[in-house]
Design an enzyme around this catalytic site. Structure first.
Site, PDB file in Angstrom:
ATOM      1  N   ASN A 150      -2.149  13.027  -4.671  1.00  0.00           N
ATOM      2  CA  ASN A 150      -3.492  13.179  -5.730  1.00  0.00           C
ATOM      3  C   ASN A 150      -4.221  14.531  -5.478  1.00  0.00           C
ATOM      4  OD1 ASN A 150      -4.501  11.505  -7.830  1.00  0.00           O
ATOM      5  ND2 ASN A 150      -5.815  10.286  -6.492  1.00  0.00           N
ATOM      6  N   ASP A 156      -4.390   2.656  -4.626  1.00  0.00           N
ATOM      7  CA  ASP A 156      -3.048   2.773  -4.367  1.00  0.00           C
ATOM      8  C   ASP A 156      -2.344   1.369  -3.676  1.00  0.00           C
ATOM      9  OD1 ASP A 156      -4.111   3.262  -1.971  1.00  0.00           O
ATOM     10  OD2 ASP A 156      -2.790   4.683  -1.345  1.00  0.00           O
ATOM     11  N   HIS A 171      -5.648  14.397 -10.108  1.00  0.00           N
ATOM     12  CA  HIS A 171      -5.803  13.025 -10.425  1.00  0.00           C
ATOM     13  C   HIS A 171      -4.953  12.718 -11.630  1.00  0.00           C
ATOM     14  CE1 HIS A 171      -8.781  11.671  -7.553  1.00  0.00           C
ATOM     15  NE2 HIS A 171      -9.405  13.201  -8.016  1.00  0.00           N
ATOM     16  N   ASP A 187      -2.428   9.642 -11.482  1.00  0.00           N
ATOM     17  CA  ASP A 187      -2.580   8.603 -12.475  1.00  0.00           C
ATOM     18  C   ASP A 187      -0.986   8.314 -13.097  1.00  0.00           C
ATOM     19  OD1 ASP A 187      -5.164   8.461 -11.933  1.00  0.00           O
ATOM     20  OD2 ASP A 187      -6.036   9.055 -13.891  1.00  0.00           O
ATOM     21  N   ASP A 199       0.850  -1.156   0.222  1.00  0.00           N
ATOM     22  CA  ASP A 199      -0.005  -0.007  -0.088  1.00  0.00           C
ATOM     23  C   ASP A 199       1.075   1.366   0.192  1.00  0.00           C
ATOM     24  OD1 ASP A 199      -3.002   0.844   1.030  1.00  0.00           O
ATOM     25  OD2 ASP A 199      -1.543   2.227   1.421  1.00  0.00           O
TER      26      ASP A 199
END
Ligand code: C2E
Ligand code: CA
Ligand code: CA
Length: 653
Positions: A269, A304, A274, A278, A261
């Site tokens: 983010n 994530d 975003h 990404d 994680d």
């Protein structure tokens, strides 16, 4: 006229049709040649004359040999499976001409020897000739151009010859053959229309089927792939696990899952958008893929979150080694749109080292191990332990209780005095949340706050504390109030508005409000943190850095944020004795902070000795059990007002 001519034209423009035609007539051609050979032999037997060897023996034998050679050749073609489209077209064109040549040759030979026979022989010959012609047309039926040409040419030759042969006595036969020829052409034409329709519809069907297959394959791929990273997704991983489960992998330590994680991804983010998030995920996916051994399955199982399935002997050791490499390399900076970005990873591992574990259970355990890391110390690695489950269960229960507690107003706010280091006068109060009405017993705020941060419940809880503190302390002006703000709240774009709203509702003077934040958020989001802090300051509030000394931040670095206060963490006060290392550190900190125009609050002051050292070092404010524990508002009020009486008393004395 043109459409009649088209019936005779050879058209191999449709390769599928040409191939189908080839397949059909190539199977029949050997049969056709055999019929031809039998007919020729029959005629030969009728007509054989030793004085006419060329006409009645050599010519037919030559024709038969040629026919047999062709028959054999066609028999070996096997429907033209191995031939290319061009080759097929060429063979069809050849068949078209050759069939006409062969029929004509047979016919011309027949006319050549016709007169040699008696009336019976001539009758036989005419019969065989007509028969050959009909069978040729039928065998070539699928190849319309060839069938048409053969039918026309041979009928014409037949008719031309027999109209005049035997002084016209065969005229009737000739006329009948004209009708037969026309009949055959009509049948051939109709048959061909049906045949090509059939082939076309077969092809359409095939194409449609292929399309459907391609589509469903594509759908399957999309359904099992994560669009952003191109990696298998959670569903694919679960499917793979399912297959493993069916195989029952019961050999010990052959299976492991590394659950990863990313730490700090959400901040990136939120602050960079975003699009940047990404791109970062894509780069990190590629980085992870590069680190994975070939047989391992790397999947993106959440926003994530990644999981790596390892199926190999000594799986736990492999997983650990892999996790360590990932831990080292995931933190290397990534350049996205001129931003240098950095994330960490919390990693959990589960394996079947202790005995057989269902595949799905394995994934759950790796997840739990990761979660355990996340909750304790981010950026580390943990191998699953059954005790983690207990911890998780407890957390889930507390999460639920917090929700209930918020609606039932089980929470309370206590106030701890902060005093002027020189005068000892209470100058402010730190608001600290308490949960006295929790039905299952009291809980350390540190623990439930951390859980509330994880679930987002910190938002209503934090606002409750802020509002309660404003209302409780409003009458105690000019006393200041310090309220703790979790990084999770600070990150929320709506937070500023909420604070402004509370101030407006309670009519609390912003000048009296101080927000305490820890440095964790600052490091993750320097630019955004500075912006938000600027706005709070412009509203009149001051900001204190909480828990100074537990992180890595240097005082110089903090200056750029514009903190008005720093709070020295109580852990630094533990070893505070004259001449101790801790006292050097604390003294230095106070000195530097003062030089940079920041005030210093020491928290966790428990002894007079600590207080003396801090006072001597020039610390501005002190907070700790020595001056007062966190207490309910009524008690705090009493203490504060008593002190005010004392002060007045002292002043007047
Ligand atoms: P903190 O912000 O560092 O708060 C100070 C903590 O030190 C408080 O613990 C306080 O009771 C304790 N303390 C004060 N003086 C002494 C002392 O002389 N000796 C010792 N040993 N401890 C002392 P508390 O109330 O248990 O809070 C723990 C942490 O929970 C706080 O640490 C803060 O991080 C968090 N917290 C508490 N209330 C809130 C809140 O309303 N919102 C947020 N976001 N966090 C809160
Ligand atoms: Ca605090
Ligand atoms: Ca603190």
């Amino acid at each position: 006229m043109r459409s009649v001519a088209a019936l005779f034209r050879l058209d191999t423009s449709d390769p599928d049709l040409a191939r189908a035609q080839f397949r059909s007539f190539s199977r029949q051609l050997p049969l056709l040649y055999i019929i031809l050979v039998f007919n020729a032999l029959a005629v030969m037997a009728d007509y054989f004359r030793p004085d006419q060897l060329l006409k009645t023996l050599m010519a037919p034998l030559f024709m038969c040999t040629a026919a047999l050679v062709r028959a054999f050749w066609w028999w070996r073609q096997d429907g033209g499976k191995d031939l290319s489209d061009q080759e097929i077209a060429r063979q069809i064109a050849r068949t078209c001409s050759l069939s006409v040549v062969m029929t004509l040759t047979f016919e011309l030979w027949s006319f050549w020897i016709y007169d040699l026979g008696d009336a019976y022989a001539r009758g036989h010959l005419t019969f065989f000739l007509a028969l050959t012609q009909v069978s040729t047309v039928f065998c070539l039926m699928t190849l319309r151009a060839a069938a048409m040409r053969v039918a026309t040419v041979s009928t014409m030759a037949f008719v031309l010859y027999f109209l005049f042969a035997d002084h016209g006595r065969m005229r009737v036969a000739a006329i009948v053959l004209i009708f037969v020829g026309i009949g055959m052409m009509v049948v051939t034409h109709r048959f061909n229309i049906d045949f090509s329709n059939l082939i076309r519809s077969q092809r359409d069907l095939r194409n449609r089927q292929a399309e459907t297959e391609k589509l469903s394959e594509e759908n399957r791929r999309i359904a099992l792939t994560d669009a952003l990273s191109g990696l298998p997704n959670r569903r694919e991983l679960l499917a793979r696990l399912q297959r493993l489960e069916e195989r029952v992998v019961d050999r010990v330590d052959t299976l492991a899952i590394v659950f990863i994680d990313l730490d700090g991804f959400k901040d990136i983010n939120d602050s960079h958008g975003h699009h940047v998030g990404d791109t970062l995920i894509s780069s990190l996916s590629a980085r992870l893929a590069g680190l994975c051994p070939e047989q391992a399955l790397l999947a993106r199982v959440g926003g994530d979150e990644f999981a790596i399935l390892i199926e190999a002997p000594w799986a736990t050791a492999r997983a650990r080694a892999l996790a360590e490499r990932i831990g080292e390399e995931i933190g290397l900076p990534v350049l996205v749109n001129r931003h240098v970005l950095q994330v960490g990873a919390s990693i959990g591992i589960a394996s079947n080292a202790e005995g057989p574990v269902g595949a799905n259970e394995l994934l759950r355990r790796a997840d739990i191990a990761m979660y355990h890391v996340k909750m304790r110390k981010k950026g580390e690695i943990a191998v699953y332990d059954a005790a983690f489950d207990e911890g998780r269960k407890r957390r889930l229960a507390i999460e639920h209780e917090i929700g209930v507690g918020l609606t039932r107003e089980e929470f309370e706010v206590f106030y701890q005095p902060v005093v002027n280091a020189q005068t000892g006068a209470i100058v402010s109060a730190e608001a600290l949340v308490r949960w006295p009405r929790r039905p299952t017993g009291s809980l350390d705020p540190q623990e439930f706050i951390e859980i509330a941060e994880g679930t987002g419940q910190i938002h209503p809880l934090g606002l409750f504390v802020l509002e309660r503190a404003c209302r409780d302390l409003k009458p105690l002006g000019p006393l200041k109030v310090s309220v703790n703000v979790s990084p999770v709240q600070f990150r929320d774009p709506g937070f500023e508005r909420q604070v402004a709203h509370v101030l407006e509702q309670t009519q609390f003077d912003p000048q009296r409000l101080q927000l305490e934040i820890t440095e964790g958020y600052l490091l993750a989001q320097p630019e955004r943190a500075i912006r938000v802090m600027e706005r709070f300051k412009s509203m009149g509030m001051s900001i204190a850095l909480d828990d100074f000394g537990t992180g890595f931040t240097s005082i110089h670095y903090l200056q750029s944020y514009g903190f008005s206060h720093i709070k020295i963490d109580k852990s630094l006060l533990a070893g505070l004795r004259p001449g101790s290392k801790a006292s050097l550190l604390v003294t230095g900190t106070i000195y530097l902070a003062s030089g940079l125009d920041m005030r210093v609050i020491a928290e966790g002051v428990e002894t007079e000795q600590q207080a003396n050292i801090l006072r001597a070092a020039g610390c501005h404010k002190l907070q700790g059990f020595l001056f007062g524990r966190p207490m309910p508002i009524a008690e705090f009020r009493r203490v504060y007002e008593n002190q005010a009486v004392h002060d007045r008393f002292r002043q007047s004395a």
